[in-house]
Scaffold this active site. Sequence first.
Site, short mmCIF file in Angstrom:
data_model
loop_
_atom_site.label_atom_id
_atom_site.label_comp_id
_atom_site.label_asym_id
_atom_site.label_seq_id
_atom_site.Cartn_x
_atom_site.Cartn_y
_atom_site.Cartn_z
N ARG A 95 0.78 -1.23 0.05
CA ARG A 95 0.01 0.01 -0.03
C ARG A 95 0.71 1.38 -0.08
O ARG A 95 0.62 2.29 0.63
CB ARG A 95 -0.90 -0.06 1.08
CG ARG A 95 -0.28 0.02 2.47
CD ARG A 95 -1.24 -0.13 3.68
NE ARG A 95 -0.59 -0.32 5.03
CZ ARG A 95 -0.77 0.45 5.78
NH1 ARG A 95 -1.88 1.57 5.75
NH2 ARG A 95 -0.29 0.58 7.14
N LYS A 120 2.08 6.72 1.20
CA LYS A 120 1.50 5.19 1.84
C LYS A 120 0.02 5.34 1.92
O LYS A 120 -0.60 6.30 2.47
CB LYS A 120 2.09 5.60 3.21
CG LYS A 120 1.92 4.04 4.15
CD LYS A 120 2.75 4.21 5.15
CE LYS A 120 2.53 2.90 5.95
NZ LYS A 120 3.23 2.88 7.33
N ARG A 127 5.57 10.03 3.04
CA ARG A 127 6.69 9.78 3.92
C ARG A 127 8.12 9.87 3.33
O ARG A 127 8.08 9.63 2.12
CB ARG A 127 6.62 8.05 4.27
CG ARG A 127 7.49 7.58 5.51
CD ARG A 127 7.18 6.34 5.89
NE ARG A 127 7.35 5.14 5.11
CZ ARG A 127 6.94 3.81 5.39
NH1 ARG A 127 6.66 3.64 6.60
NH2 ARG A 127 7.04 3.23 4.64
N ASP A 172 10.94 -7.02 7.85
CA ASP A 172 10.69 -6.26 6.86
C ASP A 172 10.50 -4.78 7.29
O ASP A 172 10.37 -3.85 6.62
CB ASP A 172 9.34 -6.47 6.22
CG ASP A 172 8.32 -6.96 6.98
OD1 ASP A 172 8.51 -7.71 7.82
OD2 ASP A 172 7.37 -6.22 6.99
#
Length: 490
Positions: free
Chosen positions: A91, A111, A174, A250
């Site tokens: 996403r 995001k 971001r 991750d």
Amino acid sequence: MTVHFPFQNSYSALPDSFFARVAPTPVAAPRLIKLNRPLAAQLGLDPDLLETPEGAEILAGKTVPAGADPIAMAYAGHQFGQFVPQLGDGRAILLGEVIDSDGIRRDIQLKGSGPTPFSRRGDGRAALGPVLREYIVSEAMHALGIPTTRSLAAVVTGEHVIRETALPGAVLTRVASSHIRVGTFQFFAVRRDTEAIRRLADHVIARHYPELVGAERPYHALLAGVVARQADLVARWLLVGFIHGVMNTDNSSISGETIDYGPCAFMDAYNPSQVFSSIDEMGRYAYANQPRIALWNLTRLAECLLPLFSDEQEKAVAEAQDILGAFSDQFSAAYQAGLRKKIGLFTERDGDDALIQDLLVAMAKNQADFTLTFRKLGDAAVDDSADARAQFMEPAAFDEWAGRWRARIALEPQGAAERQVAMHAVNPTFIPRNHRIEAVIQAAVNDDNYAPFEELVKVLAEPFEDQPDYAAYADPPLPDQRVLRTFCGT
């Protein structure tokens, strides 16, 4: 005038296996609710233009700016210890990179910008609450001096997303020095693609560790560099009472930045076993476990790099273990040095670590507020009557410790006023307390009211200042205000 992004796109110049090219999905009616104007200027962007309707469309993904090369990055990861061979940006879409005013390359990523080939049946969208949480906490972490991704903007989309109920949709812009993770290396390691691992490692060295270019053993040095940055980062987390919440591989950044503010939280009462994340049922990522998990994640990175160390497996493993062995000492050195500063010690003497540990034990037993105990201790350095003891259920426990502390600080030449200034410089008054964040989210989601959000962001921008007009923001929650669980934005 048109909004201009001076994009460079070094990551999308890597082989196609590193990412999927995908454009953001347009949204119905984007509306800018917050622009980080100082950050925009640092990135070489025009804040005034970003606040126009055209800027809002770009920040929501409705319009792709000239020069962008939108991609979703591929990566794998261990999620709560279980390996998933393909995750990727489900996403989030990286628009491109810019060089900021300090000469540092920064990713600009949307995001919540729609589905990608890595969405795994998800909608690729973000709800307003998690976007506001990440904006608040990431910018607070930056103000606290902790390496972190940043938040450039938050936009509502004019659409709803369906979670347990219908919620306002939003997009966060971001900013990071990169979004390369331990899981990025794992993506190629599980496919036994050694050449891709080498290409990725070379890219990381050039981007994040340029001093290693031309080193005799650059991949060994890379692992050592990541180990050192992670040790320092996790020490900084613990020193402000931060709990990441989802320390999967991750979510472990190769650059040494804090990344992915899902069910993260700051402790109120000190509790080494504190867990907030609703999905961390076994306490894997509890506050005190974070150093151990960081080393676990780094070990997974080392496994990926073994083919670059040596063709001889045993030799490569031994060399990796030697590098990983430095983590504990590096973390302990950073953490203990930080704790000494928190209690006002300028020098190191035998018995200091025990003195600090005794304070932490007393705090845990007495449910003392982590942030306020250390802040008030700075006041106690100049005023015997300063009310640090009020943080303890049994104030006598503090009194006993404080007697030994005063005897210790008397051995140093610094005066009380100098000690207070130094302690206040590392012990914040204001942190993003969970109940404050939840109140902000409820006002925005239920009433479209962003005044509480704006005020909280303003207060947290100066965490080490007293700010008498906003003193209530330093208060811990009342019993009925306590937030016991935080939730992942997906």
